[in-house]
Design a protein around this motif. Sequence first.
Motif, short mmCIF file in Angstrom:
data_model
loop_
_atom_site.label_atom_id
_atom_site.label_comp_id
_atom_site.label_asym_id
_atom_site.label_seq_id
_atom_site.Cartn_x
_atom_site.Cartn_y
_atom_site.Cartn_z
N ASN A 55 0.84 -0.95 -0.09
CA ASN A 55 0.15 0.04 -0.21
C ASN A 55 0.71 1.20 0.14
O ASN A 55 2.04 1.21 0.82
CB ASN A 55 -1.09 -0.09 1.21
N GLN A 56 0.61 2.34 -0.93
CA GLN A 56 1.26 3.64 -1.28
C GLN A 56 0.83 4.54 -0.31
O GLN A 56 1.12 5.75 -0.93
CB GLN A 56 1.16 3.59 -2.46
N PHE A 57 -0.10 4.31 1.01
CA PHE A 57 -0.19 5.49 1.56
C PHE A 57 1.09 6.31 2.63
O PHE A 57 1.17 6.89 2.68
CB PHE A 57 -1.31 5.39 2.74
N VAL A 58 2.03 5.45 2.88
CA VAL A 58 2.77 5.66 3.06
C VAL A 58 3.80 6.99 2.79
O VAL A 58 4.17 7.97 3.23
CB VAL A 58 4.62 5.14 3.57
N SER A 59 3.99 7.02 0.91
CA SER A 59 3.99 7.78 0.40
C SER A 59 3.64 8.93 0.46
O SER A 59 4.02 9.84 0.31
CB SER A 59 4.02 6.99 -1.15
N LEU A 60 2.40 8.90 0.92
CA LEU A 60 1.60 10.17 1.18
C LEU A 60 1.73 11.06 1.66
O LEU A 60 1.89 11.86 1.63
CB LEU A 60 -0.21 9.63 0.65
N TYR A 61 2.18 10.20 3.18
CA TYR A 61 2.93 10.94 4.20
C TYR A 61 4.12 11.71 4.67
O TYR A 61 3.52 12.42 4.84
CB TYR A 61 2.89 9.68 5.69
N TYR A 62 4.60 10.60 3.72
CA TYR A 62 6.36 11.51 3.37
C TYR A 62 5.81 12.59 2.46
O TYR A 62 6.54 13.73 3.03
CB TYR A 62 6.67 10.67 2.49
N LEU A 63 4.52 12.89 1.28
CA LEU A 63 4.44 13.96 0.50
C LEU A 63 4.35 15.33 1.99
O LEU A 63 4.59 15.93 1.61
CB LEU A 63 3.45 14.14 0.06
N ILE A 64 3.09 14.53 2.83
CA ILE A 64 2.39 15.92 3.78
C ILE A 64 3.60 16.47 4.64
O ILE A 64 3.63 17.65 4.74
CB ILE A 64 2.10 15.14 4.76
#
Length: 97
Positions: A55-64
């Motif tokens: 799941n690529q939600f970790v990359s979304l958190y990284y962008l935030i």
Amino acid sequence: MLTFSWFYSLILLIIILMIFIKFNKHILLILMSLEFFVIMMFYVLFMYFSMLNVNQFVSLYYLIFSVNESVMGLTIMIIIMRSEGNDYLSSLSVLKW
């Protein structure tokens, strides 16, 4: 194809680190090189997660968090420019803080 992309992303990360080390006269140049480093790290992170089918939600958190970091950097640069009159690192001193 995947190793080709990994190779170029690692080469770009090394180039970005060299730019960060070489152009350290202005705060704006340092912030720009750090932001490019953040974008490349996001690309590497996204490729890694897509390769593992995770799941690529970790990359979304990284962008935030990277957006928050860039806003903090620009705020500090604006405060320094208003107080000092320029964005040279040589004009800053630890004793002034």
